[in-house]
Design a protein around this motif. Sequence first.
Motif, PDB file in Angstrom:
ATOM      1  N   ALA A 237      29.201  29.216  33.178  1.00 13.00           N
ATOM      2  CA  ALA A 237      28.888  29.798  34.505  1.00 13.00           C
ATOM      3  C   ALA A 237      30.028  29.133  35.576  1.00 13.00           C
ATOM      4  CB  ALA A 237      27.566  29.884  35.036  1.00 13.00           C
TER       5      ALA A 237
ATOM      6  N   LYS B 196      27.113  28.712  26.637  1.00 16.08           N
ATOM      7  CA  LYS B 196      26.946  29.607  27.999  1.00 16.08           C
ATOM      8  C   LYS B 196      27.648  28.695  29.057  1.00 16.08           C
ATOM      9  CE  LYS B 196      24.180  32.065  25.707  1.00 16.08           C
ATOM     10  NZ  LYS B 196      24.854  32.636  24.545  1.00 16.08           N
TER      11      LYS B 196
ATOM     12  N   ARG C 293      29.603  34.680  34.571  1.00 13.33           N
ATOM     13  CA  ARG C 293      29.103  33.923  33.274  1.00 13.33           C
ATOM     14  C   ARG C 293      29.684  34.601  32.206  1.00 13.33           C
ATOM     15  NH1 ARG C 293      24.924  31.676  35.496  1.00 13.33           N
ATOM     16  NH2 ARG C 293      23.753  32.474  37.448  1.00 13.33           N
TER      17      ARG C 293
END
Length: 152
Positions: A106, A104, A125
Amino acid sequence: MKTINLTQNILRLAMLSWLALAAPIASRLQAQDRPAAPTQAELAKSLLGIWILVGKPGEVGEAPAKGGRLKVFTGRHWMITQADPETGVTVFHHGGTYTLEGDKYAETVEYANENTAELIKATHRFTLKIEGDTLTQTGVGNPWTEVWKRVK
């Protein structure tokens, strides 16, 4: 003209930073010794460097010979620049800082030229996957699902 020189200087600085960070990285594990999914540390190390946009999943082409869109990652910062292939004039340039937790990712835009200034303070994101010299970033709540190749 000043924008191009600034962009070139930023890219040179990013490349030098990347080389300094990449030098001590240990050799990679052999393929049979790798876990099924890379660890966060492996993904973070693999992300460092300069990448060029080659398309979208299922629509991957070759890197352009001139111009193109470059994305640079250091250990904490990122930037993206696109130049017109005919004139060399910067179409857009922006960047900032990023976080990575597992796959993940961002990125927060902290600076931009006037063409993308509306992105300043925005956070976008993605999920990331790196296979060899190919980075696939999949937009989460945004349209930027793209495939990038490492610049060598």
